[in-house]
Design an enzyme around this catalytic site. Structure first.
Site: not given
Ligand code: AHR
Length: 512
Positions: A172-173, A293, A352
């Site tokens: 992730n990221e 996201e 989310q």
């Molecule tokens: O969605 C909240 C956060 O935002 C996630 O954990 C991360 O991947 C992003 O920076």
């Protein structure tokens, strides 16, 4: 005279909508899991502890896929902690969100929840503190046939049949300095390639998403994708992009509603970068885009991280944004942007789902309700299936600093051949009504089947526990068809859905 004229033409096809476009995201962050989807003891909870009121709302929202368990959380997560007998699972400190993680919910539990709701899981592996082995083992745990260590462990935990999880995120990221294990594009590319190969050796059918950029403003945006794809080309089916828009960053509501132009540019840039890598390699492969996201995020307004000096806490309230009508319209524009790019965007996750930057909010022990932004998502997830058609629009524009002239009406049309329908989704970004007339070219006789409008005299009105339906769709009354044209008035600052169905019998709106 209408303010705007459009042509909807089935000869101009943007792309086929992938079911995974209507995804969302549940991270071990704040009250997303604990107090969100899972709350044993809640009056609506089932025997397993899942909040049934939330299950019902997720179904109503039409979410097709949910990404789990993070997000930043995954980069410090040991998946082994979350399986097996609950009472034996360790309590851990989650450094990403400075939280105490009980591990009461883990992989098997989440997969059970996705089955309960009726949606597809998308799992992320930890490439922050873990690596190739842990990722490979998790694929074996989830998808392996009995007869090997991790598949047998799953069976011993009560799940003899493989889950067959299709879509996997390689970390992730990893471009973000905040990420545990943040590294360079070269190092990440090598790790993703190694992990992806090992995961595929266990299950060749999986689809893999390599980490792209965490936002279009990242200093490495573009070069990161180029390097990662160059190295991990053989394993990557998709590359991710993340994008959040904070209303506080814009001077006016009009400026804010133009945020989707940034997402469109980001998508175009990533697609062009991936295609440039393909050309250099002499490959015809087309990498899919996973916008895993995306959302609006009141980042400056609400606490998103715990005090770095403060104590670790259980399920702290983080990023519990309250979405107003402006946010719902921004989400509507972002949904239209995604539909307009269905030729490349295969997966998208509204980030989310519950309580954290949420579409659905809950009170511990109390109510669950729909945010204003829930509604455009639910409309598009229900009616935005099939083929996105070209929507040539000639209408009023307004000036946005940094963007130039922006269309006052943002709109897209989706044809569902099986249902014989064409649905128009439109946002009026201006604070005055706008008339739209759309020529329905070669679509046969159509009639207005459904017309819904989301608006309010107060652009900052929102839904709360006390007033959960202040912002909710109302039926529209002024959509008409005449002489092969749809005419509709779009109220000031509104989200509009007009579904047209075959007026003359099977096939006229359909085509193939
Ligand atoms: O969605 C909240 C956060 O935002 C996630 O954990 C991360 O991947 C992003 O920076």
């Amino acid at each position: 005279m209408p303010d705007a004229r459009a042509v909807i033409d089935p000869a101009v096809v943007v792309g086929q909508v992938d079911d995974r476009l209507f995804g969302s995201f549940v991270e071990h962050m704040g009250r997303a899991v604990y107090g969100g989807i899972y709350e044993p003891g809640h009056p609506s909870a089932n025997a397993a502890g899942w909040r049934r009121d939330v299950v019902e709302l997720v179904r109503e929202m039409g979410v097709t896929l949910v990404r789990y368990p993070g997000g930043n959380f995954v980069s410090g997560y040991d998946w082994e902690d979350g399986v097996g007998p609950r009472q034996a699972r360790p309590t851990r400190l989650d450094r990403a969100w400075r939280s105490i993680e009980s591990n009461a919910v883990g992989t098997d539990d989440f997969l059970a929840w996705t089955r309960l709701v009726g949606l597809e899981p998308m799992l992320a592996v930890n490439l922050g503190t873990r690596g190739v082995e842990a990722a490979r083992n998790l694929v074996e745990y989830c998808n392996g046939q009995a007869g090997s260590r991790y598949a047998d462990w799953r069976a011993a935990n009560g799940h003899p049949r493989p889950y067959g999880v299709r879509t996997w995120c390689l970390g992730n990221e990893m471009d973000g300095p905040w990420q545990i294990g943040h590294t360079s594009a070269i190092e990440y590319g090598r790790l993703a390639a190694d992990a992806g190969r090992a995961m595929r050796l266990v299950d060749p059918s999986i689809e893999l998403v390599a980490c792209g950029s965490s936002g279009s403003k990242m200093p490495t945006f573009g070069s990161w994708e180029e390097t990662v794809l160059d190295i991990a080309w053989e394993v990557a089916d998709h590359i991710s992009l993340h994008s959040y828009y904070d209303p506080a960053a814009y001077e006016t509501v009009g400026d804010y509603l133009a945020c989707s132009l940034d997402l469109e540019r980001m998508i175009d840039t990533v697609a062009a970068t991936a295609d440039a890598v393909a050309d250099r390699k002499g490959s015809r492969k087309r990498i899919g885009l996973s916008v895993d996201e995306w959302n609006v995020w009141h980042f400056a307004e609400h606490r998103s991280r715990e005090d770095p000096e403060g104590p670790y806490r259980v399920a702290p309230s983080l990023a519990e944004d309250e979405h107003d009508l402006a946010d719902a319209l921004a989400v509507g524009c972002l949904l239209i942007a995604l539909l307009r790019h269905t030729d490349r965007v295969r997966i998208a996750c509204l980030a989310q789902l519950v309580n954290v930057i949420p579409a659905i909010r809950t009170v511990d022990g109390g109510a669950a309700w729909r945010q204003a932004s829930f509604h455009p998502f639910a409309d598009v997830a229900r009616l935005g299936r099939g083929t996105v058609l070209g929507f040539a629009l000639d209408g009023p524009t307004y000036r946005v600093d940094g963007e130039g002239q922006v269309q006052a009406i943002d709109a897209v049309a989706v044809r569902d051949a099986a249902a014989g329908s064409v649905t128009v989704f439109a946002v009026n970004r201006l604070d005055r009504p706008l008339g739209l007339e759309a020529e329905l070219r070669n679509l046969g006789p159509l009639a207005v089947d459904e017309h819904r409008i989301l608006t309010d005299p107060d652009i900052h009105a929102s839904n709360t526990a006390a007033d959960p339906d202040r912002i909710a769709p109302r039926p529209g009354v002024n959509a008409r068809i005449g002489a092969g044209r749809l005419s509709v008035e779009l109220p000031p600052r509104s989200w509009n859905v007009v579904r047209l169905t075959d007026a003359a019998g099977e096939g006229s709106a359909g085509g193939t």
